[in-house]
Design a protein around this motif. Structure first.
Motif, PDB file in Angstrom:
ATOM      1  N   UNK A 210       0.857  -1.189   0.000  1.00  0.00           N
ATOM      2  CA  UNK A 210       0.000   0.000   0.000  1.00  0.00           C
ATOM      3  C   UNK A 210       0.886   1.229   0.000  1.00  0.00           C
ATOM      4  N   UNK A 211       0.404   2.282  -0.623  1.00  0.00           N
ATOM      5  CA  UNK A 211       1.077   3.579  -0.604  1.00  0.00           C
ATOM      6  C   UNK A 211      -0.012   4.606  -0.339  1.00  0.00           C
ATOM      7  N   UNK A 212      -0.211   4.897   0.958  1.00  0.00           N
ATOM      8  CA  UNK A 212      -1.309   5.787   1.337  1.00  0.00           C
ATOM      9  C   UNK A 212      -2.623   5.243   0.825  1.00  0.00           C
ATOM     10  N   UNK A 213      -3.417   6.124   0.249  1.00  0.00           N
ATOM     11  CA  UNK A 213      -4.710   5.724  -0.318  1.00  0.00           C
ATOM     12  C   UNK A 213      -4.634   5.524  -1.824  1.00  0.00           C
ATOM     13  N   UNK A 214      -3.419   5.450  -2.363  1.00  0.00           N
ATOM     14  CA  UNK A 214      -3.245   5.330  -3.807  1.00  0.00           C
ATOM     15  C   UNK A 214      -3.854   4.039  -4.333  1.00  0.00           C
TER      16      UNK A 214
END
Length: 154
Positions: free
Chosen positions: A102-106
């Motif tokens: 995951x990369x933040x909400x990306x």
């Protein structure tokens, strides 16, 4: 570091001294540019999933980074290459495997990167260490679905 994004990276190895490799990878991730290590899970031993070979040593780390997802992926692939990672066939044994979960909400789907990671919900070796450091990201239903997979916290 201003406006750093939380990013979660799964670490795995099953060749050589896998425990030392995973620990070294945690330190190398902490040293990435524009990035700091926010949390690290325990180490876990798991049976190969849809693969052959020795048991894996796995962990998950939380990074806080200002690198965008593709720049972070490039750094992960550089660390894999430096560890001698080869890709002779799908799910081959490996010296080091770094997966951006995951990369933040990306959310994105490109030829090189899909976020969130498309198969993380199928893998106890991802969900258990992730739940250890970020329990809000893993539901009991997700953990129940992978409960039949062999994994032990070290």
């Amino acid at each position: 570091m201003t406006s750093a994004t939380p990013a979660y990276v799964a670490i795995g190895a099953n060749l050589g001294d896998a425990q030392a490799t995973v620990r070294r990878a945690m330190d190398e991730l902490a040293a990435l540019p524009h990035t700091r290590l926010a949390a690290r899970s325990s180490l876990y031993r798991s049976a190969p999933f849809e693969a052959q070979g020795p048991d894996f040593i796995n962990a998950v780390v939380e990074l806080r980074t200002t690198l965008d997802p593709l720049a972070l992926l490039a750094e992960l692939q550089r660390l894999e290459a430096e560890a001698g990672r080869e890709r002779p066939y799908r799910n081959a044994p490996r010296t080091l495997d770094l997966d951006l979960l995951r990369h933040g909400d990306t959310t994105m789907q490109t030829a090189v990167l899909t976020l969130p990671h498309p198969r993380m919900d199928e893998r106890a070796f991802v969900l258990l260490p992730l739940a250890e450091i970020a329990p809000a990201l893993v539901s009991s239903a997700q953990l129940e679905r992978v409960s039949g997979q062999r994994i032990e916290r070290l």
